[in-house]
Design a protein around this motif. Structure first.
Motif, short mmCIF file in Angstrom:
data_model
loop_
_atom_site.label_atom_id
_atom_site.label_comp_id
_atom_site.label_asym_id
_atom_site.label_seq_id
_atom_site.Cartn_x
_atom_site.Cartn_y
_atom_site.Cartn_z
N CYS A 83 1.18 1.53 14.59
CA CYS A 83 1.42 1.51 13.15
C CYS A 83 2.09 2.82 12.74
N PHE A 84 3.40 2.80 12.59
CA PHE A 84 4.15 3.98 12.21
C PHE A 84 4.60 3.85 10.75
N TYR A 85 4.68 4.96 10.06
CA TYR A 85 5.10 4.90 8.67
C TYR A 85 5.96 6.12 8.34
N LYS A 86 6.74 5.97 7.28
CA LYS A 86 7.56 7.07 6.77
C LYS A 86 6.94 7.60 5.50
N GLU A 87 6.99 8.91 5.31
CA GLU A 87 6.32 9.55 4.18
C GLU A 87 6.82 9.02 2.83
N HIS A 88 8.07 8.61 2.75
CA HIS A 88 8.56 8.10 1.46
C HIS A 88 8.09 6.67 1.19
N GLU A 89 7.52 6.02 2.22
CA GLU A 89 7.02 4.65 2.06
C GLU A 89 5.51 4.61 1.88
N PHE A 90 4.80 5.54 2.49
CA PHE A 90 3.34 5.57 2.43
C PHE A 90 2.88 7.01 2.59
N LEU A 128 0.85 -1.19 0.00
CA LEU A 128 0.00 0.00 0.00
C LEU A 128 0.88 1.25 0.00
N LYS A 129 0.87 1.97 -1.11
CA LYS A 129 1.76 3.12 -1.28
C LYS A 129 1.09 4.43 -0.89
#
Length: 271
Positions: free
Chosen positions: A245-252, A214-215
């Motif tokens: 649930c943590f994410y990085k802006e360049h991943e999602f 999921l992009k």
């Protein structure tokens, strides 16, 4: 010339009208036509697209913000309209005169294929005759559209899992809605299981869906009275992080939709 894979633009999203174009190298489809035909033409023109490039129109449900311009667009471009039988019964008078060939019944759970573009519908919970969402596949690519739903059932989760890109409802901030000007009966409907998805619930859903595949998720159908895009994004992030649930802006990425202008074309195969 369209490249390989799925591209889409959300022409308009919200209670004033909803319409989205999904296309690949083989076909282009309009999902909902909830604005005037003139306005839909204007929005398409902003994305260097015209109605005569369409193969057909898919309908999620019969509420006016999803079918306002349906009959006029279908007649102007001689397009088939795809909807399930209960939705047809509920919207037929509003659509007006069309040819028998334009009336296409696509029952919930059925699929269509236009070359390499495959479309499948899935049932959702909303106060309409038989509302649906859709997902689109081209090879390994998957785009899912899920708005106007009071809650996300196991079936909906199953249908939108493994999407590369998701268009997901984040209709309202709960406190803004509770303090807002709507009568209580309307608020109760919006908050119910056949109403609309809140920012908090959208975040809960994404915390379960987030994977390397999921992009991007486009937050859609925002209330102009009881939400703001930056608030929606913040609430969704907080809800995801509260569930670990943590994410990085360049991943999602969380992406905007608009009620008054189309989103840029999004090519799903691109980062």
């Amino acid at each position: 010339m369209i490249g390989t894979g799925i591209q889409f633009t959300v022409l308009s999203s919200g209670s004033t009208g909803n319409a989205t174009i999904v296309r690949n190298k083989d076909a282009a489809l309009l999902i909902d036509a909830g604005l005037s035909a003139k306005r839909i033409d204007e929005l398409m023109k902003e994305r260097d697209f015209t109605g005569d490039q369409l193969e057909g129109i898919l309908i999620t449900h019969e509420h006016s913000d999803h079918i306002r311009g349906l009959g006029a667009v279908a007649r102007k471009y001689n397009l088939p309209i795809y909807a399930n039988e209960k939705t047809w019964l509920a919207m037929e008078k509003a659509v007006g005169k069309i040819t028998p060939e334009q009336k296409q019944v696509m029952q919930t759970g059925d699929f269509l294929s236009f070359g390499s573009l495959r479309i499948e519908s899935f049932g959702i919970s909303h106060d309409a005759a038989e509302p649906v969402g859709y997902f689109f596949r081209d090879g390994e690519q998957k785009l899912s559209l899920a708005t106007d739903l009071g809650y996300v059932s196991d079936k909906v989760m199953q249908s939108i899992t493994d999407s590369d890109v998701l268009v997901l409802e984040a209709n309202h901030d709960i406190e803004m809605l509770r303090m807002g000007r709507y009568p209580w009966n309307t608020k109760r409907r919006i908050l119910s299981d056949i109403g609309h998805l809140s920012n908090d619930t959208a975040g809960e859903v994404l915390s379960e869906l987030l994977s390397k595949k999921l992009k991007r998720t486009y937050l859609a159908h925002l209330s102009r009275d009881h939400n703001m895009m930056e608030l929606a994004k913040m609430t969704v992030r907080d809800a995801m992080e509260s569930r670990g649930c943590f994410y990085k802006e360049h991943e999602f990425k969380l992406c905007d939709t608009y009620y008054d202008r189309p989103t840029p074309w999004d090519a799903i195969g691109e980062a």
